[in-house]
Write a protein that holds these residues in place. Structure first.
Motif, short mmCIF file in Angstrom:
data_model
loop_
_atom_site.label_atom_id
_atom_site.label_comp_id
_atom_site.label_asym_id
_atom_site.label_seq_id
_atom_site.Cartn_x
_atom_site.Cartn_y
_atom_site.Cartn_z
N THR A 13 40.85 42.65 40.51
CA THR A 13 40.72 42.06 42.04
C THR A 13 42.42 41.65 41.95
O THR A 13 43.03 41.41 40.96
CB THR A 13 39.98 41.28 42.39
OG1 THR A 13 40.14 39.98 41.73
CG2 THR A 13 38.57 41.55 42.37
N VAL A 37 42.02 46.78 43.27
CA VAL A 37 41.57 46.27 44.28
C VAL A 37 42.47 45.36 44.84
O VAL A 37 43.12 44.40 44.17
CB VAL A 37 40.51 45.37 44.07
CG1 VAL A 37 39.62 44.63 45.55
CG2 VAL A 37 39.25 46.20 43.63
N ASP A 38 42.98 45.28 46.24
CA ASP A 38 43.91 44.38 46.65
C ASP A 38 43.85 44.42 48.46
O ASP A 38 43.18 45.35 48.86
CB ASP A 38 45.50 44.93 46.36
CG ASP A 38 46.35 43.62 46.42
OD1 ASP A 38 46.61 43.00 45.46
OD2 ASP A 38 46.80 43.62 47.68
N ARG A 39 44.24 43.21 49.08
CA ARG A 39 44.40 43.22 50.33
C ARG A 39 45.14 44.38 51.01
O ARG A 39 45.32 44.67 52.23
CB ARG A 39 44.60 41.93 50.93
CG ARG A 39 43.55 40.60 50.42
CD ARG A 39 43.75 39.52 51.33
NE ARG A 39 45.06 38.95 51.00
CZ ARG A 39 45.77 38.11 51.78
NH1 ARG A 39 45.14 37.51 52.83
NH2 ARG A 39 46.94 37.63 51.32
N VAL A 65 38.83 39.63 49.07
CA VAL A 65 37.82 38.96 48.44
C VAL A 65 37.34 37.54 49.01
O VAL A 65 36.25 37.27 48.56
CB VAL A 65 38.23 38.61 46.65
CG1 VAL A 65 38.50 39.71 45.94
CG2 VAL A 65 39.25 37.61 46.64
N ASP A 70 33.47 42.59 51.96
CA ASP A 70 34.54 43.20 51.22
C ASP A 70 33.95 43.24 49.75
O ASP A 70 34.31 44.17 48.96
CB ASP A 70 35.79 42.77 51.38
CG ASP A 70 36.59 43.15 52.53
OD1 ASP A 70 35.97 43.53 53.54
OD2 ASP A 70 37.87 42.74 52.98
N LEU A 71 33.40 42.04 49.28
CA LEU A 71 32.90 41.97 47.91
C LEU A 71 31.76 43.09 47.71
O LEU A 71 31.68 43.63 46.89
CB LEU A 71 32.55 40.67 47.75
CG LEU A 71 33.57 39.55 47.75
CD1 LEU A 71 32.78 38.00 47.69
CD2 LEU A 71 34.59 39.76 46.76
N ILE A 74 33.35 46.53 47.32
CA ILE A 74 33.80 46.66 46.00
C ILE A 74 32.75 47.10 44.92
O ILE A 74 32.88 48.11 44.37
CB ILE A 74 34.45 45.14 45.37
CG1 ILE A 74 35.66 45.07 46.32
CG2 ILE A 74 34.92 45.43 44.14
CD1 ILE A 74 36.37 43.58 46.06
N ASN A 89 38.41 39.15 37.58
CA ASN A 89 38.24 38.29 38.62
C ASN A 89 39.67 37.60 38.62
O ASN A 89 39.79 36.64 38.23
CB ASN A 89 37.07 37.45 38.75
CG ASN A 89 35.83 37.93 39.03
OD1 ASN A 89 35.85 38.58 39.97
ND2 ASN A 89 34.93 37.61 38.35
N ALA A 91 42.27 37.95 41.50
CA ALA A 91 42.77 37.48 42.76
C ALA A 91 42.81 36.02 43.04
O ALA A 91 41.63 35.35 42.73
CB ALA A 91 41.95 38.31 43.69
N LEU A 122 30.97 38.09 43.10
CA LEU A 122 31.56 39.43 42.71
C LEU A 122 30.95 39.71 41.09
O LEU A 122 30.28 40.90 40.86
CB LEU A 122 33.15 39.78 42.54
CG LEU A 122 33.50 41.16 42.27
CD1 LEU A 122 32.90 41.99 43.43
CD2 LEU A 122 34.97 41.17 42.48
#
Length: 246
Positions: A13, A37-39, A65, A70-71, A74, A89, A91, A122
């Motif tokens: 993340t 995973v990213d915004r 996250v 969104d979690l 993922i 983890n 982020a 997550l």
């Protein structure tokens, strides 16, 4: 037991930039496939493209996250790809503007959500999905939480909500030192000091020399990556590694 990271599926993340980007590249170089995973979908794709240069698959996924939906997304994407073996983890977020107690409850609450609740949720989803992994039952699943030295010690800290969240992440990790409670997965953590990424190096250089003399050295990003890979390979459940610089 030493786990071969080749052919494992990892999710990282906050992997669009900073330490997350470096972690995704390191996992790719170790032979793992990576769910990036990213915004920001653009930076997620850029990191995924960089990981693919190590001749391993990588997929970008836009997700925040701080949002529970969104979690869940993922975890669902991990299942679609055959099931996650490894989770980082990474982020994190700092409250924008004023910190607690001046910050609005919604603002400092999001800091707690991103830095503590999201890793907990997550990880829960990761553990729920272990039984569905395709053809991999060799005891390799593992989670590494990226905490911060902000969560250590008893000194004053200018963002209490961030410090509390990072301290909670350490205790969350040590609370899972019994693999029997996690379906055999190992949950571990790295607690770095100020990491020597580009922005940190610029901020460091701007400090007065006398102030720098009283601070520990910046932690090289490569040192954090090496420790994360070591934990995935042969770390122990509940293990917490401090990389404080200097």
């Amino acid at each position: 037991m030493i786990v071969d990271l080749r052919y494992r599926l990892a999710a990282v993340t906050g992997a669009g930039g900073g330490l997350g980007h470096e972690l995704a590249l390191a996992l790719g170089r170790a032979g793992a496939s990576v769910l990036v995973v990213d915004r920001d979908p653009g930076t997620a794709e850029a990191t995924a493209a960089a990981v693919r240069r190590s001749r391993v698959p990588a997929w970008p996924l836009r997700a925040d996250v701080g949002e529970d939906a969104d979690l869940v997304a993922i975890a669902a994407r991990g299942r679609d790809l055959g099931g996650l073996d490894l989770l980082v983890n990474n982020a994190g977020a700092w409250t924008v503007g004023e910190q607690w107690p001046a910050a609005l409850a919604t603002d400092w609450g999001r800091t707690l959500d991103v830095n503590l609740r999201a890793p907990m949720r997550l990880t829960q989803l990761f553990l729920d999905g272990l039984a569905g992994r395709r053809g991999r039952d060799d005891g390799s699943p593992a989670v590494v939480n990226i905490s911060s030295s902000a969560g250590l010690g008893a000194d004053a800290y200018r963002s209490p909500e961030y410090a509390a969240a990072k301290a909670g992440l350490v205790r969350f990790t040590t609370s899972l030192s019994d693999p029997g409670a996690t379906g055999g997965a190992r949950v571990m953590a790295v607690v770095p000091g100020w990491i020597g990424l580009d922005r940190a190096q610029a901020e460091w250089a701007a400090l007065p020399a006398e102030e720098r003399e009283h601070l520990p050295a910046l932690v090289p990003p490569a040192a954090v990556c090496r420790e994360v890979l070591r934990l995935f390979s042969h770390g122990s459940a509940g293990e917490v590694v401090e990389l404080l610089g200097g």
